[in-house]
Every structure is written in structure tokens, then in C-alpha cells.
Design a protein around this motif. Structure first.
Motif, PDB file in Angstrom:
ATOM      1  N   VAL A   1      90.272   8.107   6.858  1.00 28.91           N
ATOM      2  CA  VAL A   1      91.047   6.310   6.295  1.00 28.91           C
ATOM      3  C   VAL A   1      90.899   5.944   5.174  1.00 28.91           C
ATOM      4  CG1 VAL A   1      89.732   4.631   7.781  1.00 28.91           C
ATOM      5  CG2 VAL A   1      90.061   6.111   9.004  1.00 28.91           C
ATOM      6  N   LEU A   2      89.978   6.524   4.960  1.00 30.35           N
ATOM      7  CA  LEU A   2      89.741   5.785   3.384  1.00 30.35           C
ATOM      8  C   LEU A   2      90.507   6.379   2.109  1.00 30.35           C
ATOM      9  CD1 LEU A   2      86.262   5.429   2.902  1.00 30.35           C
ATOM     10  CD2 LEU A   2      87.344   4.049   2.833  1.00 30.35           C
ATOM     11  N   GLY A   3      91.410   7.664   2.857  1.00 33.19           N
ATOM     12  CA  GLY A   3      91.666   8.234   1.818  1.00 33.19           C
ATOM     13  C   GLY A   3      93.486   8.143   1.626  1.00 33.19           C
ATOM     14  N   ILE A   4      93.289   7.996   3.090  1.00 39.73           N
ATOM     15  CA  ILE A   4      94.618   7.430   3.461  1.00 39.73           C
ATOM     16  C   ILE A   4      95.467   6.080   3.183  1.00 39.73           C
ATOM     17  CG2 ILE A   4      96.411   6.817   5.765  1.00 39.73           C
ATOM     18  CD1 ILE A   4      95.535   9.057   7.094  1.00 39.73           C
ATOM     19  N   ILE A   5      94.322   5.063   3.322  1.00 37.67           N
ATOM     20  CA  ILE A   5      94.457   3.539   2.226  1.00 37.67           C
ATOM     21  C   ILE A   5      94.464   3.397   1.384  1.00 37.67           C
ATOM     22  CG2 ILE A   5      92.946   1.643   2.597  1.00 37.67           C
ATOM     23  CD1 ILE A   5      91.979   2.118   5.455  1.00 37.67           C
ATOM     24  N   GLY A   6      93.601   5.183   0.403  1.00 38.67           N
ATOM     25  CA  GLY A   6      93.010   5.160  -0.610  1.00 38.67           C
ATOM     26  C   GLY A   6      95.019   5.166  -1.817  1.00 38.67           C
ATOM     27  N   ASN A   7      95.837   6.181  -0.946  1.00 40.72           N
ATOM     28  CA  ASN A   7      97.492   5.850  -1.462  1.00 40.72           C
ATOM     29  C   ASN A   7      97.699   5.236  -0.891  1.00 40.72           C
ATOM     30  OD1 ASN A   7      97.917  10.023  -0.788  1.00 40.72           O
ATOM     31  ND2 ASN A   7      95.986   9.000  -0.557  1.00 40.72           N
ATOM     32  N   ILE A   8      96.821   4.511  -0.226  1.00 49.13           N
ATOM     33  CA  ILE A   8      98.270   3.576  -0.202  1.00 49.13           C
ATOM     34  C   ILE A   8      98.235   2.459  -1.152  1.00 49.13           C
ATOM     35  CG2 ILE A   8      99.486   1.470   0.959  1.00 49.13           C
ATOM     36  CD1 ILE A   8      98.437   3.227   3.696  1.00 49.13           C
ATOM     37  N   THR A   9      96.856   2.162  -1.212  1.00 49.72           N
ATOM     38  CA  THR A   9      97.132   1.178  -2.130  1.00 49.72           C
ATOM     39  C   THR A   9      97.324   1.512  -4.054  1.00 49.72           C
ATOM     40  OG1 THR A   9      94.562   1.103  -2.853  1.00 49.72           O
ATOM     41  CG2 THR A   9      94.961  -0.202  -1.361  1.00 49.72           C
ATOM     42  N   SER A  10      97.587   2.672  -4.059  1.00 45.03           N
ATOM     43  CA  SER A  10      97.107   3.684  -5.548  1.00 45.03           C
ATOM     44  C   SER A  10      98.858   3.498  -5.819  1.00 45.03           C
ATOM     45  CB  SER A  10      96.552   5.047  -5.713  1.00 45.03           C
ATOM     46  OG  SER A  10      95.785   4.555  -5.415  1.00 45.03           O
ATOM     47  N   MET A  11      99.594   3.786  -4.289  1.00 46.47           N
ATOM     48  CA  MET A  11     101.101   3.894  -3.698  1.00 46.47           C
ATOM     49  C   MET A  11     101.579   2.790  -4.916  1.00 46.47           C
ATOM     50  SD  MET A  11     103.304   5.767  -4.677  1.00 46.47           S
ATOM     51  CE  MET A  11     103.203   7.232  -3.928  1.00 46.47           C
TER      52      MET A  11
ATOM     53  N   TRP B   1      94.236  14.656 -13.560  1.00 44.40           N
ATOM     54  CA  TRP B   1      93.466  14.385 -11.491  1.00 44.40           C
ATOM     55  C   TRP B   1      93.970  14.725 -10.188  1.00 44.40           C
ATOM     56  CZ3 TRP B   1      89.059  12.435 -10.047  1.00 44.40           C
ATOM     57  CH2 TRP B   1      88.614  11.297 -11.414  1.00 44.40           C
ATOM     58  N   THR B   2      95.321  15.625 -10.126  1.00 44.28           N
ATOM     59  CA  THR B   2      96.402  16.345  -9.867  1.00 44.28           C
ATOM     60  C   THR B   2      95.664  18.081 -10.117  1.00 44.28           C
ATOM     61  OG1 THR B   2      97.922  15.165 -10.354  1.00 44.28           O
ATOM     62  CG2 THR B   2      98.531  17.914  -9.095  1.00 44.28           C
ATOM     63  N   PHE B   3      95.477  18.156 -11.581  1.00 39.71           N
ATOM     64  CA  PHE B   3      94.470  19.601 -11.129  1.00 39.71           C
ATOM     65  C   PHE B   3      92.879  19.557 -11.086  1.00 39.71           C
ATOM     66  CE2 PHE B   3      92.190  22.717 -14.843  1.00 39.71           C
ATOM     67  CZ  PHE B   3      92.921  23.921 -13.817  1.00 39.71           C
ATOM     68  N   TYR B   4      92.411  18.206 -10.655  1.00 37.97           N
ATOM     69  CA  TYR B   4      91.326  18.047  -9.927  1.00 37.97           C
ATOM     70  C   TYR B   4      91.138  18.607  -8.682  1.00 37.97           C
ATOM     71  CZ  TYR B   4      86.567  16.444  -8.623  1.00 37.97           C
ATOM     72  OH  TYR B   4      85.384  15.976  -8.580  1.00 37.97           O
ATOM     73  N   GLY B   5      92.227  17.778  -8.082  1.00 37.40           N
ATOM     74  CA  GLY B   5      92.494  18.640  -6.631  1.00 37.40           C
ATOM     75  C   GLY B   5      92.858  19.546  -6.204  1.00 37.40           C
ATOM     76  N   SER B   6      93.306  19.958  -7.360  1.00 34.98           N
ATOM     77  CA  SER B   6      94.090  21.469  -6.568  1.00 34.98           C
ATOM     78  C   SER B   6      93.220  22.040  -6.042  1.00 34.98           C
ATOM     79  CB  SER B   6      94.973  22.320  -7.835  1.00 34.98           C
ATOM     80  OG  SER B   6      94.116  22.475  -8.838  1.00 34.98           O
TER      81      SER B   6
ATOM     82  N   SER C   1      97.622  14.590  -3.609  1.00 35.20           N
ATOM     83  CA  SER C   1      98.914  13.907  -2.885  1.00 35.20           C
ATOM     84  C   SER C   1      99.167  13.368  -3.375  1.00 35.20           C
ATOM     85  CB  SER C   1      98.993  13.470  -1.243  1.00 35.20           C
ATOM     86  OG  SER C   1      97.807  12.957  -1.507  1.00 35.20           O
ATOM     87  N   ILE C   2      98.277  11.892  -4.326  1.00 34.88           N
ATOM     88  CA  ILE C   2      98.521  10.433  -4.781  1.00 34.88           C
ATOM     89  C   ILE C   2      99.038  10.446  -5.859  1.00 34.88           C
ATOM     90  CG2 ILE C   2      96.342   9.830  -5.017  1.00 34.88           C
ATOM     91  CD1 ILE C   2      99.115   7.684  -4.087  1.00 34.88           C
ATOM     92  N   ASN C   3      98.319  11.441  -7.081  1.00 36.44           N
ATOM     93  CA  ASN C   3      98.130  11.933  -8.448  1.00 36.44           C
ATOM     94  C   ASN C   3      99.886  12.990  -8.283  1.00 36.44           C
ATOM     95  OD1 ASN C   3      95.590  10.935  -9.882  1.00 36.44           O
ATOM     96  ND2 ASN C   3      95.078  11.297  -8.480  1.00 36.44           N
ATOM     97  N   GLY C   4     100.126  13.264  -7.462  1.00 40.11           N
ATOM     98  CA  GLY C   4     101.033  14.168  -7.477  1.00 40.11           C
ATOM     99  C   GLY C   4     102.411  13.321  -7.743  1.00 40.11           C
ATOM    100  N   ALA C   5     102.149  12.303  -6.657  1.00 39.54           N
ATOM    101  CA  ALA C   5     102.993  11.522  -6.276  1.00 39.54           C
ATOM    102  C   ALA C   5     103.779  10.422  -7.738  1.00 39.54           C
ATOM    103  CB  ALA C   5     102.988  10.332  -5.234  1.00 39.54           C
TER     104      ALA C   5
END
Length: 294
Positions: free
Chosen positions: A11-21, A58-63, A74-78
Motif C-alpha cells: 500500500v505504501l509503495g503504491i501511494i509513494g509511487n503516486i505522490t512521487s509521480m 535509485w534505479t540502480f539501487y532498486g534493481s 518503478s518510480i525512479n525508472g519513470a
């Protein structure tokens, strides 16, 4: 069976992706104007280059080869794609000097990123050690990026005006930082909750400053001067008085006693007491707005 912790992280990951986007697409109106006018004007492209590097790290960190965090990658790739577009627009419509500066910076961060990735993949074999190295670099770069909010807060305190610090943007940054701090805390990932916790703390200070200076009000506008038409009338009255030889008591210079309402609003009413001849107490009320050019 899915645990409560996994559900909370999802849930936090989805909300975090939305707010970051939302934060990533917030500059779209600015770049629409740049494309429309075909010039970047006074807008600097350097913050977008810095954000581009931050997204790359961060994209590399999350890879999968480092931390294997789906929501982070996902969010840092976008964001990486969007920031690359913003930088490309700046390069297309920027001045010759800004293009050279941005290209030089892009070359530097590209070399740094490629060398860093190759060295880490070749030298650091364990994922835990890779996470430690890459996470530390992300935190260091993130701390440097917080120089921008600090500069904005300094400007607000100096000018006593919140014009350079919009409330909605600060509030959105607070929500985004708080969500990712909670995500990192539940995930027990210090490389996520440390920089985002710092960002949340800074945005709390920003919101506090906004509430304080917005309630207090900015520095009062300087008292406006009469427009040319008013000054012309004053000069004509002066000439008329000076031409009357029998009025010896008429002052050689017009006496103007402005009573100004200098509250920071759009309209300013100015009452000029203008003596028309000897012992005259006639009062001329003149009202003009900021739109009148001085």
C-alpha cells in the motif's frame, strides 16, 4: 499467506509511487511554456540534471542486482525518463552558454555513473555489500540535493515572503517524504528512511515558515509615487501660483503631504493636499493602482 507487513509495504509503495509521480510531472506546465515560446528564458536546467542523476542512482539501487525493490525501481525508472525529457528540452531551447554547461555536467555524471556501476558489479560480489555501497552513495547525493530547500527557506526568512515557497508543493513533498520514510522504516532499510526522513523534517520546517510568514504577511510594499498625470497637475499648479506677483506668501515650492495606505494590496489610495493659491485648504483625492506606471 500474505502478512500484514507485506500488505502495508504494498500500500505504501503504491501511494509513494503516486505522490512521487505527481512531483515528477509538476514541471510539465513550465516546459509547456518553454516549448511554446521556444526558449528556456531564465529557467535553469541544472536542477533537472541533478534529479536525473538521483533517479539513475535509485534505479540502480532498486534493481535486482542490488536491493530488489520493485516500487523503488518503478518510480525512479519513470522519473529517469521524465527528467531526461526535461533536460532534452532545456538543451533544445536553452542558450548557447546554458547548453555548454548542461552538456558538460551530463558528460561528467554519465561517466561517473557508468564507472560506478561497472566497478560495483565487478568488485563487489555480494548483494548485501552492493546495497551498502550504492545506498551510501544515494544518501550522500540526496543530502546534497537538500541544499535547494535550504536555500528556499533562507529566501523566505530574508524576504519575509512565501512567494518562492508554494504551500501545495511543500505539502506534497511532505506527504511524499513521510510515505517513503514509513516504507523504509517498515522495510528496515536505512538508505530509504534516512534521506526521506531528512526531507520530511525539512518540509515540516518549510510548512511552519509558510504558516508563520503567510499569517504575518510579507514586507510591506514601498509607498507608491503619483503617476505622471498627477505630477503634471502639480507642476501646472506650481506654475500658476508662481505667475501671480500679488501672492507674495505663496510658497516657491509646492507642499505635498501624502497620506499613504501602504498595505500589501492591489489598490493604493493616496490623498495629496495641494494648496491652490494663498491660504487654500482644498483637498484633491487621487486614487490609482499598481498597474499605473510610475
Amino acid at each position: 499467506m500474505t502478512s500484514g507487513t507485506d500488505i502495508a509495504l504494498t500500500v505504501l509503495g503504491i501511494i509513494g509511487n503516486i505522490t512521487s509521480m505527481g512531483l515528477f510531472i509538476s514541471p510539465v506546465p513550465t516546459f509547456y511554456e518553454i516549448c511554446k515560446k521556444k526558449t528556456s528564458g531564465l529557467y535553469s536546467g541544472l536542477p533537472y540534471v541533478a534529479t536525473l542523476l538521483n533517479c539513475m542512482l535509485w534505479t540502480f539501487y532498486g534493481s535486482p542486482v542490488v536491493a530488489s525493490l520493485v516500487f523503488v525501481i518503478s518510480i525512479n525508472g519513470a522519473g529517469l525518463v521524465l527528467e531526461a525529457i526535461y533536460v532534452a528540452i532545456h538543451l533544445l531551447f536553452g542558450t548557447s552558454q546554458s547548453r555548454k554547461r548542461m552538456l558538460g555536467l551530463l558528460i561528467v555524471i554519465s561517466i561517473f555513473y557508468v564507472v560506478m556501476v561497472l566497478v560495483i558489479l565487478e568488485v563487489v560480489s555480494k548483494k548485501h555489500d552492493r546495497k551498502l555501497v550504492v545506498g551510501s552513495i544515494c544518501v550522500i547525493i540526496g543530502v546534497f540535493m537538500y541544499a535547494a530547500p535550504l536555500a528556499v527557506m533562507k529566501e523566505v526568512i530574508t524576504s519575509q515572503s512565501v512567494e518562492s515557497m508554494p504551500f501545495l508543493l511543500s505539502f506534497a513533498c511532505f506527504c511524499n517524504g513521510f510515505i517513503w520514510t514509513a516504507y523504509g522504516g517498515i522495510k528496515n532499510d536505512k538508505f530509504i528512511y534516512i534521506p526521506n526522513g531528512l526531507g520530511t523534517f525539512l518540509t515540516i520546517i518549510q510548512l511552519t515558515l509558510w504558516c508563520f510568514y503567510n499569517k504575518k504577511g510579507g514586507k510591506q510594499d514601498q509607498c507608491p509615487q503619483p503617476p505622471p498625470s498627477v505630477q503634471h497637475a502639480l507642476d501646472m499648479d506650481k506654475m500658476e501660483n508662481s505667475s501671480k506677483d500679488d501672492q507674495a506668501t505663496t510658497p516657491s515650492l509646492m507642499t505635498i503631504s501624502p497620506q499613504l495606505d501602504c498595505q500589501p494590496c492591489n489598490d493604493h489610495k493616496i490623498d495629496f493636499q495641494i494648496p491652490h493659491g494663498q491660504n487654500s485648504t482644498a483637498l484633491m483625492a487621487l486614487t490609482f493602482t499598481k498597474d499605473d506606471e510610475m
